[in-house]
Design an enzyme around this catalytic site. Structure first.
Site: not given
Length: 356
Positions: A313, A121, A40, A87, A54, A193
């Site tokens: 767990e 990304d 971007t 990416s 875009y 992100k």
């Protein structure tokens, strides 16, 4: 008025930081190389109102640099176009190629730091990969933007300037791979992100390392995990990465997804489990069987924060599984791939996940 200032040699004066943020104006400017890969930050929209619609990877590195004239005040800057891709299209082969170029540049006496412009990304995966395999204490800064340069209130120019300022600062040395987004300096290992359309998209559950304000770096903490020169991994000895697959946990999931991943060539499976890396009862036998046949099983969590506790767990010791600690699934995938270039012993792999 002067009476209120700390005197030279006083305790308070001795505590003041002696970093690049307080360096004299006559100090030599650092030499920083910008490696452009697309994303971007190199994108363009049809209209200034297009902040989320875009085309990525359109603007070449020379124009990225020319668009921010103040970079020349921060460092001696030159650029290279390594890739021009969005990416999400990054492959293991491209990760290796990029890391080898970063490593080669940082071996040069005339290079003080490297900035990588990158799509957001998979920026966090690339940042961790470089953190693991580039054996240098010189600054490496990965940077992107959430809006293309054509958008109103685009964030790329300031992010890039902050990245260059950070890479040029001697105070950044030895702190591992860094990410500069939204005024913050984040650890490449920790940052992720979390939002897909806001400039504040990149955060870490452990908080930023520092900030950049008007071209100066301010630091508040430092990484404690192994990285860079303390890492046992070296990109100069890595040419390929083994395949690692992520299988996303959910209610009513089909265990055949694990088998399909192995049939597709995966040497390890990162289980992105619910909660504490939970595995559904009906999926346990499938994972146990795959482990018995040689596939490494790593329990991670799809939850944004926290960390997976070993044997809490599932009986990981009994099943010979590995836990990803605080790494999210996509970061666990990167560390697993790098670790598997050295060993497939699960005790060693678990040590690596604790230490990195």
């Amino acid at each position: 008025m002067l009476a209120g200032l700390p005197l030279a040699g006083s305790a308070l004066a001795r505590e003041m930081p002696t970093t690049a943020t307080t360096a004299p104006a006559s100090a030599r400017k650092s030499n920083v190389v910008i490696l452009a890969t697309g994303g971007t930050i190199a994108g363009a929209g049809a209209d200034a109102s297009n902040s989320a619609t875009y085309q990525a990877a359109k603007v070449p590195v020379d124009k990225l640099i020319a668009a921010v004239p103040s970079l020349g005040d921060l460092a001696n800057v030159r650029g290279e176009q390594v890739f021009q891709i969005a990416s999400e299209s990054f492959t293991n082969a491209q990760l290796v190629q990029l890391a080898k170029r970063v490593s080669a540049l940082l071996k040069q006496d005339d290079v003080d730091g490297v900035v990588i412009t990158h799509g957001t990304d998979t920026l966090e995966e690339t940042a961790l990969f470089l953190d693991l395999v580039v054996k240098s204490d010189k600054p490496i800064v990965v940077v992107g933007s959430m809006r293309p340069s054509t958008a109103i209130s685009a964030d790329g120019a300031l992010n890039l300037a902050d990245a260059v300022a950070t890479a040029a600062s001697p105070a950044s040395k030895g702190k591992g791979v860094l990410v500069t987004m939204n005024d913050e300096i984040q650890a490449g290992r920790d940052v992720t992100k979390r939002v897909n359309i806001k400039p504040s998209a990149f955060t870490s559950q452990w908080g930023p390392l520092g900030m950049v304000v008007e071209g100066k770096t301010y630091w508040f903490r430092a990484p404690v995990k192994r990285h860079g020169t303390t890492s046992e991994f070296d990109i100069d000895t890595i040419d390929t990465l083994p395949e690692v697959a992520i299988v996303y946990g959910s209610g009513n999931m089909n265990p055949a997804a694990y088998t399909a991943a192995v049939q597709g060539g995966a040497k390890a499976i990162v289980h992105a489990g619910t909660g504490n890396g939970s595995v559904a009862g009906y999926a346990v036998d499938t994972l146990k069987d795959l482990r018995a046949k040689g596939t490494v099983v790593i329990r991670s969590s799809r939850v944004g924060d926290g960390f997976v506790l070993r044997n809490a767990e599932q009986p990981d010791d009994q099943y010979d599984w590995v836990v990803a600690h605080d790494l999210n699934p996509q970061k666990a995938k990167i560390l697993a791939a790098v670790a598997l270039t050295k060993t497939n012993d699960t005790k060693e792999l678990q040590r690596i996940f604790w230490e990195y």
